[in-house]
Scaffold this active site. Structure first.
Site, PDB file in Angstrom:
ATOM      1  N   CYS A  16       0.818  -1.215   0.000  1.00 21.44           N
ATOM      2  CA  CYS A  16       0.000   0.000   0.000  1.00 21.44           C
ATOM      3  C   CYS A  16       0.849   1.262   0.000  1.00 21.44           C
ATOM      4  O   CYS A  16       0.452   2.259  -0.604  1.00 21.44           O
ATOM      5  CB  CYS A  16      -0.995   0.003   1.157  1.00 21.44           C
ATOM      6  N   HIS A 126      -2.675   0.758   7.083  1.00 17.65           N
ATOM      7  CA  HIS A 126      -2.802   0.910   5.635  1.00 17.65           C
ATOM      8  C   HIS A 126      -2.453   2.346   5.254  1.00 17.65           C
ATOM      9  O   HIS A 126      -2.885   3.289   5.915  1.00 17.65           O
ATOM     10  CB  HIS A 126      -4.243   0.576   5.233  1.00 17.65           C
ATOM     11  N   ASP A 141      -7.157   6.049  -2.190  1.00 20.01           N
ATOM     12  CA  ASP A 141      -6.930   4.790  -1.479  1.00 20.01           C
ATOM     13  C   ASP A 141      -6.853   3.632  -2.474  1.00 20.01           C
ATOM     14  O   ASP A 141      -7.756   3.441  -3.294  1.00 20.01           O
ATOM     15  CB  ASP A 141      -8.070   4.564  -0.488  1.00 20.01           C
TER      16      ASP A 141
END
Length: 178
Positions: A16, A126, A141
């Protein structure tokens, strides 16, 4: 004048940070896994606590996991500094209202948010990037199917306050002034 489409990488394994950085920079391969791994390895070489490592430290290294990524904030800071960006940790006690979203040197915002997956069995963190593109703030995201725009700055501030309330961290990314 043609506007470039918004660049948005999707989540793969625990990369991520890699996806969030490329989404922030709005460029495919602005950062690559090999570069982030090299940054993490350099941070390891400088680790003053290396003598305290366990055998598991060879896999679950302090700054990343060699198989899945999962990079930490030190890798984020070093990576962005290599691109002449400055990272400022937002003081959560001040709330989102203290963030100047119209600041000329503001490139974007990186979030580090707590997540629970697999029915709550696994918890972790994250990385998410937010960026103003053509006058509109977007949530980029990598877990989302596509970027999500904020209707107005107040909606974004509410989102950021919610991130703070949920235990997330906010990092302000600034362009270096020449």
């Amino acid at each position: 004048m043609d506007e470039k489409p918004i660049y948005h990488e999707k989540q793969r394994l625990q990369f991520c940070l890699l996806h969030a950085l490329n989404n922030l920079m709005q460029e495919k391969d602005s950062f690559r896994r090999a570069e982030l791994d090299a940054i993490a390895e350099k941070l390891l070489a400088d680790d003053p606590f290396r003598s305290q490592w366990t055998p598991l430290s060879l896999i679950f290294k302090p700054h990343h996991n060699v198989f899945t990524g999962n990079y930490d904030v030190n890798v984020l800071i070093a990576a962005l500094e290599s691109r002449r960006k400055r990272v400022v940790w937002h003081d959560r006690r001040n709330g989102a209202s203290s963030i100047n979203l119209a600041e000329e040197s503001l490139l974007g915002i990186m979030l580090n948010i707590p997540v629970r997956r697999f029915g709550g069995v696994w918890s972790g963190r994250h990385w998410v990037s937010l960026r103003n593109i053509n006058g509109v703030w977007y949530n980029l995201d990598s877990d989302l199917a596509s970027p999500v725009s904020f209707e107005h700055q107040e909606e974004m501030r509410e989102f950021l306050n919610n991130v703070i309330d949920q235990g997330g961290e906010i990092l302000i990314i600034l362009r270096e002034k020449l």
